[in-house]
Design an enzyme around this catalytic site. Structure first.
Site, PDB file in Angstrom:
ATOM      1  N   THR A  27       0.841  -1.200   0.000  1.00 13.79           N
ATOM      2  CA  THR A  27       0.000   0.000   0.000  1.00 13.79           C
ATOM      3  C   THR A  27       0.877   1.252   0.000  1.00 13.79           C
ATOM      4  O   THR A  27       1.745   1.399   0.852  1.00 13.79           O
ATOM      5  CB  THR A  27      -0.942  -0.049   1.223  1.00 13.79           C
ATOM      6  OG1 THR A  27      -1.915  -1.056   0.961  1.00 13.79           O
ATOM      7  CG2 THR A  27      -1.647   1.276   1.465  1.00 13.79           C
ATOM      8  N   HIS A 176      -8.049 -10.555  -1.658  1.00 13.33           N
ATOM      9  CA  HIS A 176      -7.400 -10.231  -0.373  1.00 13.33           C
ATOM     10  C   HIS A 176      -8.199 -10.875   0.757  1.00 13.33           C
ATOM     11  O   HIS A 176      -9.195 -10.328   1.222  1.00 13.33           O
ATOM     12  CB  HIS A 176      -7.322  -8.718  -0.189  1.00 13.33           C
ATOM     13  CG  HIS A 176      -6.330  -8.275   0.853  1.00 13.33           C
ATOM     14  ND1 HIS A 176      -5.870  -9.101   1.853  1.00 13.33           N
ATOM     15  CD2 HIS A 176      -5.693  -7.084   1.045  1.00 13.33           C
ATOM     16  CE1 HIS A 176      -5.012  -8.439   2.619  1.00 13.33           C
ATOM     17  NE2 HIS A 176      -4.882  -7.217   2.137  1.00 13.33           N
ATOM     18  N   ASN A 179      -4.888 -10.298   6.556  1.00 13.48           N
ATOM     19  CA  ASN A 179      -4.533  -9.065   7.281  1.00 13.48           C
ATOM     20  C   ASN A 179      -5.675  -8.327   7.971  1.00 13.48           C
ATOM     21  O   ASN A 179      -5.646  -7.105   8.112  1.00 13.48           O
ATOM     22  CB  ASN A 179      -3.773  -8.114   6.341  1.00 13.48           C
ATOM     23  CG  ASN A 179      -2.464  -8.737   5.887  1.00 13.48           C
ATOM     24  OD1 ASN A 179      -2.027  -9.739   6.454  1.00 13.48           O
ATOM     25  ND2 ASN A 179      -1.836  -8.165   4.874  1.00 13.48           N
ATOM     26  N   TYR A 181      -8.775  -7.783   7.113  1.00 11.20           N
ATOM     27  CA  TYR A 181      -9.799  -7.073   6.333  1.00 11.20           C
ATOM     28  C   TYR A 181     -11.068  -7.928   6.228  1.00 11.20           C
ATOM     29  O   TYR A 181     -11.157  -8.996   6.837  1.00 11.20           O
ATOM     30  CB  TYR A 181      -9.219  -6.640   4.978  1.00 11.20           C
ATOM     31  CG  TYR A 181      -8.065  -5.680   5.192  1.00 11.20           C
ATOM     32  CD1 TYR A 181      -8.285  -4.421   5.765  1.00 11.20           C
ATOM     33  CD2 TYR A 181      -6.749  -6.041   4.894  1.00 11.20           C
ATOM     34  CE1 TYR A 181      -7.234  -3.546   6.019  1.00 11.20           C
ATOM     35  CE2 TYR A 181      -5.687  -5.163   5.146  1.00 11.20           C
ATOM     36  CZ  TYR A 181      -5.945  -3.922   5.708  1.00 11.20           C
ATOM     37  OH  TYR A 181      -4.911  -3.062   5.971  1.00 11.20           O
ATOM     38  N   ASN A 236      -4.396  -5.776  12.197  1.00  9.84           N
ATOM     39  CA  ASN A 236      -5.668  -5.053  12.289  1.00  9.84           C
ATOM     40  C   ASN A 236      -6.640  -5.641  13.312  1.00  9.84           C
ATOM     41  O   ASN A 236      -7.850  -5.545  13.164  1.00  9.84           O
ATOM     42  CB  ASN A 236      -6.325  -4.913  10.905  1.00  9.84           C
ATOM     43  CG  ASN A 236      -5.525  -3.980  10.020  1.00  9.84           C
ATOM     44  OD1 ASN A 236      -5.210  -2.865  10.426  1.00  9.84           O
ATOM     45  ND2 ASN A 236      -5.160  -4.444   8.841  1.00  9.84           N
TER      46      ASN A 236
END
Ligand code: 8OZ
Length: 366
Positions: A27, A176, A179, A181, A236
């Site tokens: 990112t 994805h 992580n 999300y 996260n």
């Protein structure tokens, strides 16, 4: 000993990769107005096209799926056009490039959502993490739990994003699923306390990710669909009480769908590899297509894992930031350049496209 190296070609589905080195998605927050990738981004990826495969940065499939400022999207015509310039530039250099499709779920902020709405999540549990918004870091906002009737819309957003990525010239997409999300939030019971068909059992928690996978596959084909997972990463603020059972089941299901690759963050994302006990060999053994290993690799670990048949491809992330010619540097045992953390997230050309190759830095000294 079969002596595999990082530097030999590899067949990934219908593609021939020039080596076994993958650039992991990173990112960088440099999209322009409308979350459109800019010409700078085409230059950045083209500079790194000597990697066997580039996986372009996490890219939101909808405005709801965005969690940080200035990250690119793949849901408008202008975004598709912006990405087209990127894939053209990479292909002109002989590179291959997939796009990572992203919905952040609860890792977002009301200021990034339409009309200041709450971000969405499997359950109304706030993530203990920060997001980059309004040019600074802020706590992720309190999310609302998705209604079961909303899930087909999210599946469809992934399907449409995959289609858009192919229109934009990508060689494939990476879902994805890592992580912390949205899809990882569903997988892990620290974030998912639903009592419907999408929560509770291992099977139920995998359901949304598998529906997304089936939608993407049916749109663009298994040969162009990969996925990233991070079974034990606390990234996260997610946690799981049963990661081995969850991910053994998930990977069996993914294998049955013949996805082109499984990309695994082994350990804590960007952190220690041995964060929690987990048998990654079990995933490797269950998944018959290409296994991409990621997290904290250097050339020695990469070579030894390839030779032990623990992986087919190795993804390097942060070393690619300061070393556009990372493949050449690893091949020639050259020193690696560090990157400047101040220009990691956001900004323009500085710290993005101005890291020299070895040859360029030699010229500069002559
Ligand atoms: C760092 C900063 C923002 C997002 C991930 C997409 O961890 C990310 C990300 C990483 O997968």
């Amino acid at each position: 000993m079969n002596d595999k190296t990082l530097f030999e070609p590899y067949t990934l589905g219908s593609l021939t990769l020039s080596n076994r080195l993958v650039m992991a998605p990173l990112t960088r927050n440099r999209a322009g107005a409308g979350f459109v990738p800019q010409q700078l981004t085409a230059t950045y990826y083209a500079q790194r096209a000597s990697a066997g495969l580039l996986i372009a940065e996490a890219t939101q499939i909808s405005q709801q799926g965005q969690g940080y400022q200035d990250t690119p999207g793949i849901y408008t015509a202008a975004q598709i056009e912006g990405w087209r310039a990127v894939t053209d530039a990479v292909h002109a250099e002989g590179g291959r490039i997939f796009l990572q499709l992203w919905h952040v779920g609860r890792v977002s902020h009301v200021d990034l959502q339409q009309n200041g709405a709450a971000p969405v999540a499997p359950s109304a549990l706030q993530a203990s993490t920060k997001v980059f918004v309004n040019n600074g870091f802020a706590d992720a906002s309190v999310p609302r739990a998705l209604d079961i009737e909303e899930l087909p819309g999210i599946v469809n957003d992934f399907r449409q994003a995959a289609k858009n990525a192919i229109t934009a010239g990508f060689d494939g997409v990476e879902i994805h699923g890592a992580n912390g999300y949205l899809l990882d939030q569903f997988l892990k019971d620290g974030a998912n306390v639903r009592t419907d068909a999408y929560g509770g059992s291992v099977e139920n928690r995998a359901r949304l990710l598998l529906e997304v996978t089936d939608a993407v596959l049916s749109e663009i084909g298994a040969e162009r669909t990969g996925i990233r997972i991070s079974p034990v990463s606390p990234a996260n603020g997610v946690s799981s009480s049963d990661p081995q059972a969850q991910f053994d089941y998930l990977v069996d299901q993914l294998n049955a769908r013949s996805l082109v690759y499984l990309h695994v963050v082994e350990g804590a994302t960007g952190g220690p590899r041995d964060v929690a006990p987990f048998d990654f060999g079990s995933l490797r053994q269950r998944f018959k297509n290409t296994y991409i290993a990621n997290n904290g690799y250097d050339i020695n670990l990469a070579t030894s894992r390839l030779n032990d048949d623990k992986a087919d491809l190795i993804a390097f992330g942060r070393p690619f930031i300061g070393n556009p010619d990372l493949v050449e540097r690893l091949k020639t045992d050259a020193a690696l350049s560090a990157f400047d953390p101040a220009t990691l997230y956001g900004g323009g050309a500085a710290g993005y496209i101005d890291y020299p190759t070895l040859a360029e830095s030699r010229d500069a000294h002559n």
